[in-house]
Write a protein that holds these residues in place. Structure first.
Motif, PDB file in Angstrom:
ATOM      1  N   LEU A 102      23.762 -26.798  30.900  1.00  0.00           N
ATOM      2  CA  LEU A 102      22.775 -25.936  30.251  1.00  0.00           C
ATOM      3  C   LEU A 102      23.314 -24.512  30.156  1.00  0.00           C
ATOM      4  N   SER A 103      23.050 -23.891  29.023  1.00  0.00           N
ATOM      5  CA  SER A 103      23.577 -22.546  28.809  1.00  0.00           C
ATOM      6  C   SER A 103      22.515 -21.623  28.209  1.00  0.00           C
ATOM      7  N   ASN A 104      22.782 -20.316  28.360  1.00  0.00           N
ATOM      8  CA  ASN A 104      21.920 -19.267  27.786  1.00  0.00           C
ATOM      9  C   ASN A 104      20.444 -19.468  28.143  1.00  0.00           C
ATOM     10  N   ASN A 105      20.184 -19.476  29.449  1.00  0.00           N
ATOM     11  CA  ASN A 105      18.810 -19.623  29.955  1.00  0.00           C
ATOM     12  C   ASN A 105      18.139 -20.906  29.472  1.00  0.00           C
ATOM     13  N   ASN A 106      18.903 -22.007  29.539  1.00  0.00           N
ATOM     14  CA  ASN A 106      18.407 -23.344  29.172  1.00  0.00           C
ATOM     15  C   ASN A 106      18.066 -23.482  27.684  1.00  0.00           C
ATOM     16  N   ALA A 107      18.555 -22.572  26.869  1.00  0.00           N
ATOM     17  CA  ALA A 107      18.279 -22.655  25.432  1.00  0.00           C
ATOM     18  C   ALA A 107      19.158 -23.702  24.752  1.00  0.00           C
ATOM     19  N   ALA A 108      20.305 -24.020  25.366  1.00  0.00           N
ATOM     20  CA  ALA A 108      21.237 -24.965  24.746  1.00  0.00           C
ATOM     21  C   ALA A 108      21.838 -25.868  25.819  1.00  0.00           C
TER      22      ALA A 108
END
Length: 236
Positions: A102-108
């Motif tokens: 998960l990346s960018n605060n779970n955005a992607a």
């Protein structure tokens, strides 16, 4: 109100990351030896977008997989990494584990996988059979607690045993006081270094008053051992 809540949920659902491109999606450990312990691999990725990205979590459905990853944001065209470690203890045979990054605060999110085959080894007997009864016999329990039992009720507990000696043994049990409600699927002949499991069943044929404790002595080669199993049943 419902529409606003639904929109909020949709906003929290991660989408597949087009920015994080791993050099490899799947890593095959091949054959690994359980005795060698944890096996690790580092997955490298590139940020193919024009904005920085950062990994904030890595997840898997198994506690056998642990992770480390780049903590700092990865700039455009920069590289980062995720280290995946697999613990093969007590997991013989083939494995395949999916890992969600998960990346960018779970955005992607994106996915990677590890797989391989674990060659098992013979664990020391005391790891799984805690109680040494003597004469080569080890078992995993010393108290068989059947709990409350009513008349004509049958309850079964699985009892694991091991012969840690270099000779075959004959295993039976003798019940102090002649409690005929206790039954064992004793193996009788246990080969050298053999490990197995039997059923101990309590079939209540008459009402119990309070707690009943019965001593059951293992008998190895016609010799009763010094340490008994304690069988506990409670009347309803």
């Amino acid at each position: 109100m419902f529409l606003l809540f639904s929109s909020f949920l949709k906003a929290q659902t991660p989408v597949f990351s087009e920015a994080i491109r791993f050099e490899e999606k799947i890593f095959d450990f091949g054959k690994i030896n359980e005795v060698d312990g944890v096996a690790s691999h580092i997955f490298k990725f590139k940020n193919t977008s024009k904005e920085p990205v950062f990994i904030n979590a890595v997840n898997s459905g198994c506690s056998c997989v642990q992770f480390e990853f780049s903590k700092e944001p990865v700039r455009a065209n920069g590289t980062g990494w995720v280290k995946v470690s697999y613990n093969p203890a007590y997991r013989p045979g083939f494995f395949s584990k999916e890992i969600v990054v998960l990346s960018n605060n779970n955005a992607a999110y994106t996915r990677i996988w590890v797989k391989g085959t674990v060659n098992p080894y013979e664990h020391p007997v005391e790891e799984n059979y805690s109680y040494n009864y003597g004469n080569g016999l080890w078992m995993n329990l010393k108290v068989l607690a059947f709990g409350t039992v009513q008349v004509n009720e049958r309850k079964t507990i699985k009892l694991k045993y091991a012969n840690d000696s270099d000779r075959d043994i004959n295993l039976t049990f003798v019940t102090v006081g002649g409690n005929a409600d206790i039954h064992y699927s004793a193996p009788k002949l246990v080969k050298a270094k053999e490990r197995g499991e039997m059923n101990v069943t309590y079939y209540c044929t008459k009402p119990l008053v309070g707690m009943q404790e019965t001593s059951v002595y293992p008998v190895v080669d016609d010799k009763a051992l010094n340490q008994p199993l304690k069988v506990i049943a409670i009347g309803k």
